[in-house]
Design a protein around this motif. Structure first.
Motif, PDB file in Angstrom:
ATOM      1  N   ALA A 333       0.831  -1.203   0.000  1.00 49.00           N
ATOM      2  CA  ALA A 333       0.000   0.000   0.000  1.00 49.00           C
ATOM      3  C   ALA A 333       0.867   1.254   0.000  1.00 49.00           C
ATOM      4  O   ALA A 333       0.548   2.251  -0.664  1.00 49.00           O
ATOM      5  N   TYR A 334       1.978   1.215   0.734  1.00 47.65           N
ATOM      6  CA  TYR A 334       2.862   2.382   0.786  1.00 47.65           C
ATOM      7  C   TYR A 334       3.579   2.609  -0.544  1.00 47.65           C
ATOM      8  O   TYR A 334       4.005   3.730  -0.832  1.00 47.65           O
ATOM      9  N   THR A 335       3.728   1.562  -1.339  1.00 50.57           N
ATOM     10  CA  THR A 335       4.326   1.730  -2.665  1.00 50.57           C
ATOM     11  C   THR A 335       3.478   2.673  -3.508  1.00 50.57           C
ATOM     12  O   THR A 335       4.010   3.469  -4.288  1.00 50.57           O
ATOM     13  N   LEU A 336       2.166   2.595  -3.359  1.00 52.33           N
ATOM     14  CA  LEU A 336       1.273   3.451  -4.127  1.00 52.33           C
ATOM     15  C   LEU A 336       1.436   4.909  -3.720  1.00 52.33           C
ATOM     16  O   LEU A 336       1.428   5.807  -4.560  1.00 52.33           O
ATOM     17  N   ARG A 337       1.577   5.154  -2.433  1.00 57.09           N
ATOM     18  CA  ARG A 337       1.820   6.531  -1.959  1.00 57.09           C
ATOM     19  C   ARG A 337       3.142   7.054  -2.522  1.00 57.09           C
ATOM     20  O   ARG A 337       3.198   8.176  -3.034  1.00 57.09           O
ATOM     21  N   HIS A 338       4.194   6.245  -2.436  1.00 57.26           N
ATOM     22  CA  HIS A 338       5.503   6.648  -2.960  1.00 57.26           C
ATOM     23  C   HIS A 338       5.431   6.922  -4.458  1.00 57.26           C
ATOM     24  O   HIS A 338       5.993   7.920  -4.952  1.00 57.26           O
ATOM     25  N   SER A 339       4.707   6.075  -5.182  1.00 61.08           N
ATOM     26  CA  SER A 339       4.618   6.232  -6.636  1.00 61.08           C
ATOM     27  C   SER A 339       3.869   7.505  -7.005  1.00 61.08           C
ATOM     28  O   SER A 339       4.257   8.227  -7.937  1.00 61.08           O
ATOM     29  N   THR A 340       2.798   7.815  -6.272  1.00 63.62           N
ATOM     30  CA  THR A 340       2.025   9.017  -6.554  1.00 63.62           C
ATOM     31  C   THR A 340       2.840  10.268  -6.254  1.00 63.62           C
ATOM     32  O   THR A 340       2.840  11.230  -7.037  1.00 63.62           O
ATOM     33  N   ILE A 341       3.555  10.275  -5.132  1.00 62.20           N
ATOM     34  CA  ILE A 341       4.399  11.425  -4.803  1.00 62.20           C
ATOM     35  C   ILE A 341       5.498  11.591  -5.848  1.00 62.20           C
ATOM     36  O   ILE A 341       5.818  12.716  -6.274  1.00 62.20           O
ATOM     37  N   THR A 342       6.065  10.478  -6.312  1.00 64.67           N
ATOM     38  CA  THR A 342       7.095  10.524  -7.343  1.00 64.67           C
ATOM     39  C   THR A 342       6.576  11.209  -8.597  1.00 64.67           C
ATOM     40  O   THR A 342       7.250  12.067  -9.190  1.00 64.67           O
ATOM     41  N   ASP A 343       5.360  10.872  -9.002  1.00 66.00           N
ATOM     42  CA  ASP A 343       4.782  11.482 -10.198  1.00 66.00           C
ATOM     43  C   ASP A 343       4.549  12.976 -10.007  1.00 66.00           C
ATOM     44  O   ASP A 343       4.792  13.778 -10.919  1.00 66.00           O
ATOM     45  N   LEU A 344       4.070  13.365  -8.828  1.00 65.41           N
ATOM     46  CA  LEU A 344       3.800  14.783  -8.576  1.00 65.41           C
ATOM     47  C   LEU A 344       5.087  15.595  -8.628  1.00 65.41           C
ATOM     48  O   LEU A 344       5.118  16.700  -9.181  1.00 65.41           O
ATOM     49  N   VAL A 345       6.158  15.046  -8.062  1.00 61.12           N
ATOM     50  CA  VAL A 345       7.440  15.750  -8.094  1.00 61.12           C
ATOM     51  C   VAL A 345       7.974  15.826  -9.525  1.00 61.12           C
ATOM     52  O   VAL A 345       8.465  16.872  -9.970  1.00 61.12           O
ATOM     53  N   SER A 346       7.856  14.724 -10.254  1.00 61.37           N
ATOM     54  CA  SER A 346       8.348  14.676 -11.632  1.00 61.37           C
ATOM     55  C   SER A 346       7.608  15.645 -12.541  1.00 61.37           C
ATOM     56  O   SER A 346       8.167  16.150 -13.519  1.00 61.37           O
ATOM     57  N   LEU A 347       6.343  15.925 -12.198  1.00 56.04           N
ATOM     58  CA  LEU A 347       5.546  16.861 -12.990  1.00 56.04           C
ATOM     59  C   LEU A 347       5.887  18.316 -12.688  1.00 56.04           C
ATOM     60  O   LEU A 347       5.379  19.217 -13.353  1.00 56.04           O
ATOM     61  N   GLY A 348       6.721  18.535 -11.684  1.00 60.73           N
ATOM     62  CA  GLY A 348       7.179  19.878 -11.389  1.00 60.73           C
ATOM     63  C   GLY A 348       6.356  20.646 -10.383  1.00 60.73           C
ATOM     64  O   GLY A 348       6.512  21.866 -10.249  1.00 60.73           O
ATOM     65  N   LEU A 349       5.465  19.982  -9.638  1.00 65.71           N
ATOM     66  CA  LEU A 349       4.698  20.688  -8.620  1.00 65.71           C
ATOM     67  C   LEU A 349       5.629  21.177  -7.518  1.00 65.71           C
ATOM     68  O   LEU A 349       6.621  20.504  -7.199  1.00 65.71           O
ATOM     69  N   PRO A 350       5.333  22.316  -6.910  1.00 66.06           N
ATOM     70  CA  PRO A 350       6.177  22.818  -5.815  1.00 66.06           C
ATOM     71  C   PRO A 350       6.270  21.789  -4.691  1.00 66.06           C
ATOM     72  O   PRO A 350       5.265  21.185  -4.306  1.00 66.06           O
ATOM     73  N   LEU A 351       7.465  21.615  -4.158  1.00 66.41           N
ATOM     74  CA  LEU A 351       7.673  20.616  -3.109  1.00 66.41           C
ATOM     75  C   LEU A 351       6.843  20.919  -1.863  1.00 66.41           C
ATOM     76  O   LEU A 351       6.363  20.001  -1.191  1.00 66.41           O
ATOM     77  N   LEU A 352       6.670  22.200  -1.548  1.00 69.19           N
ATOM     78  CA  LEU A 352       5.880  22.573  -0.377  1.00 69.19           C
ATOM     79  C   LEU A 352       4.417  22.152  -0.559  1.00 69.19           C
ATOM     80  O   LEU A 352       3.787  21.656   0.376  1.00 69.19           O
ATOM     81  N   THR A 353       3.904  22.336  -1.769  1.00 71.03           N
ATOM     82  CA  THR A 353       2.523  21.931  -2.053  1.00 71.03           C
ATOM     83  C   THR A 353       2.359  20.425  -1.910  1.00 71.03           C
ATOM     84  O   THR A 353       1.393  19.940  -1.313  1.00 71.03           O
ATOM     85  N   ILE A 354       3.315  19.674  -2.442  1.00 71.63           N
ATOM     86  CA  ILE A 354       3.259  18.217  -2.342  1.00 71.63           C
ATOM     87  C   ILE A 354       3.336  17.780  -0.885  1.00 71.63           C
ATOM     88  O   ILE A 354       2.632  16.865  -0.453  1.00 71.63           O
ATOM     89  N   ALA A 355       4.183  18.450  -0.109  1.00 74.55           N
ATOM     90  CA  ALA A 355       4.328  18.121   1.313  1.00 74.55           C
ATOM     91  C   ALA A 355       3.019  18.349   2.050  1.00 74.55           C
ATOM     92  O   ALA A 355       2.611  17.536   2.891  1.00 74.55           O
ATOM     93  N   GLN A 356       2.337  19.452   1.754  1.00 75.12           N
ATOM     94  CA  GLN A 356       1.078  19.763   2.425  1.00 75.12           C
ATOM     95  C   GLN A 356      -0.007  18.761   2.067  1.00 75.12           C
ATOM     96  O   GLN A 356      -0.796  18.336   2.920  1.00 75.12           O
ATOM     97  N   ILE A 357      -0.058  18.357   0.806  1.00 74.32           N
ATOM     98  CA  ILE A 357      -1.079  17.403   0.374  1.00 74.32           C
ATOM     99  C   ILE A 357      -0.832  16.026   0.986  1.00 74.32           C
ATOM    100  O   ILE A 357      -1.760  15.357   1.450  1.00 74.32           O
ATOM    101  N   SER A 358       0.418  15.599   0.992  1.00 73.24           N
ATOM    102  CA  SER A 358       0.752  14.246   1.449  1.00 73.24           C
ATOM    103  C   SER A 358       0.910  14.130   2.952  1.00 73.24           C
ATOM    104  O   SER A 358       1.027  13.028   3.484  1.00 73.24           O
ATOM    105  N   GLY A 359       0.930  15.261   3.653  1.00 74.95           N
ATOM    106  CA  GLY A 359       1.004  15.212   5.118  1.00 74.95           C
ATOM    107  C   GLY A 359       2.392  14.937   5.651  1.00 74.95           C
ATOM    108  O   GLY A 359       2.559  14.234   6.652  1.00 74.95           O
ATOM    109  N   THR A 360       3.403  15.504   5.001  1.00 77.59           N
ATOM    110  CA  THR A 360       4.773  15.361   5.487  1.00 77.59           C
ATOM    111  C   THR A 360       5.444  16.725   5.395  1.00 77.59           C
ATOM    112  O   THR A 360       4.783  17.731   5.123  1.00 77.59           O
TER     113      THR A 360
END
Length: 386
Positions: A333-360
């Motif tokens: 299950a955690y692989t799916l979270r890691h994979s989704t975060i990987t895609d968001l970062v690769s797409l160029g979304l701001p790291l702060l935005t990704i952190a807020q969405i993912s709760g880290t």
């Protein structure tokens, strides 16, 4: 007829039992008496109503062994009324913290993940009963050695056999970190290189970042969803659409999703602090379908028996879907979270935005996914090349 604990003859007639015999002193204020089964003086208890929490608070008053006659009731009544005034005024009444277990319990009051770790590795360990005043480096060193020897559970098959692996250094560090934080609330660091230096036994293992490197691309995740059971499919699909921790997703209720604004409130997560996020259209459509015709308190992702998912129930169906889809066996299950975060970062979304969405934290995103952000920037610059 109302009980009158001021009369010694009436107290002597009371039956010894676990629940105290209560006398109402005034609205929201009670004085209780518990007779001794061994012929002693008996003990007194105060009970006061806390409007903020909607619950009664209790306080043990003792047996007032140094007093006799009517002085016992008079003193007990006075202390019960003082306790009620404190509660009604919003005073914080906390249990006395004497042992390691007490410190862990106090620290975990608003931290569900810490509470779960303490239940697994501290509460049933000899360390739990050690007095904070007598805690030494050797106590924690011995606890750490026991922790490191415990195998980490991976999963269990249909026959119920547990699948385990050697506990990773990163896992040991996380378990030690919460205990170190709990003790630091009540203990100052001891003198270095002495038995009083309890903190030295909990130093993290260096270079032990437990980074998850297995990545499933979009096609592989679609295949996983297609091979999931009908019961697990909505939960697995949501894990592929949102970069949430599985536990946080499983804890959602129907009332946490606002269909009108397409916003989701994540209340139970590692940080212990609720947050509100905007979800994309596909995820909003899935969440709306899951919330339909449910009470606000009902699990948003409900199993066939009406109960929410947890780590012991989502492992088997996800493992079965992984096998059926022909994906790497260690996908979880955690692989799916890691994979989704990987895609968001690769797409160029701001790291702060990704952190807020993912709760880290942005620091953790930068530490584990910063190289992907750099790659995305290089690609963007390449497109600008003339």
């Amino acid at each position: 007829m109302a009980l009158d604990l001021s009369k010694i003859t009436e107290r002597d007639k009371l039956k010894a039992q676990r629940e105290p015999h209560w006398q109402r002193l005034r609205a929201g204020c009670f004085l209780g008496f518990r007779p001794s089964k061994r012929g002693g003086k008996g003990s007194w208890i105060a009970r006061a109503y806390d409007e903020d929490s909607g619950k009664y608070r209790l306080k043990a008053l003792g047996d007032f062994g140094g007093l006799t006659g009517n002085d016992v009731f008079t003193t007990a009544k006075r202390e019960a009324e003082a306790f009620a005034e404190l509660v009604e005024a919003g005073g914080q009444v906390r249990a006395k913290v004497e042992t390691v277990a007490d410190a862990c319990k106090a620290y975990a009051e608003s931290r569900p993940e810490a509470e779960a770790r303490f239940k697994r590795y501290v509460d049933s360990d000899p360390l739990a009963k050690v007095k904070l005043a007598k805690l030494r480096r050797r106590h924690l060193r011995e606890w750490r050695e026991r922790l490191e020897k415990q195998p980490a559970q991976v999963s269990r098959n249909k026959e119920g056999e547990r699948s385990t692996r050697e506990r990773a250094a990163s896992t040991v560090n996380r378990d030690m970190a919460v205990l170190r934080a709990a003790l630091a609330q009540f203990l100052s660091p001891g003198a270095p290189n002495s038995e009083a230096a309890w903190q030295e036994a909990l130093k993290p293992i260096p270079n032990a970042n437990g980074r998850r490197t297995l990545y499933l691309d979009l096609a592989e995740r679609r295949k996983l969803v297609e091979n999931a059971s009908a019961e697990a499919e909505p939960f697995v699909r949501a894990l592929c659409l949102l970069p949430l921790r599985p536990g946080a997703l499983a804890a959602l209720t129907a009332g946490d999703f606002d269909k009108r604004t397409e916003e989701l409130t994540i209340g139970k997560d590692k940080t212990g602090k609720p947050r509100r996020i905007q979800v994309p259209a596909d995820a909003a459509k899935l969440l709306a379908a899951q919330a339909k015709d449910k009470l606000p308190s009902a699990p948003l992702f409900m199993r066939s028996n009406g109960k929410p998912w947890d780590k012991n129930t989502w492992k088997l169906p996800i493992a079965a879907a992984v096998r059926a889809a022909g994906l790497p066996a260690d996908a979880t299950a955690y692989t799916l979270r890691h994979s989704t975060i990987t895609d968001l970062v690769s797409l160029g979304l701001p790291l702060l935005t990704i952190a807020q969405i993912s709760g880290t934290s942005a620091e953790m995103i930068e530490r584990h996914y910063g190289h992907l952000a750099s790659n995305a920037a290089v690609k963007a610059l390449a497109e600008l090349a003339l």
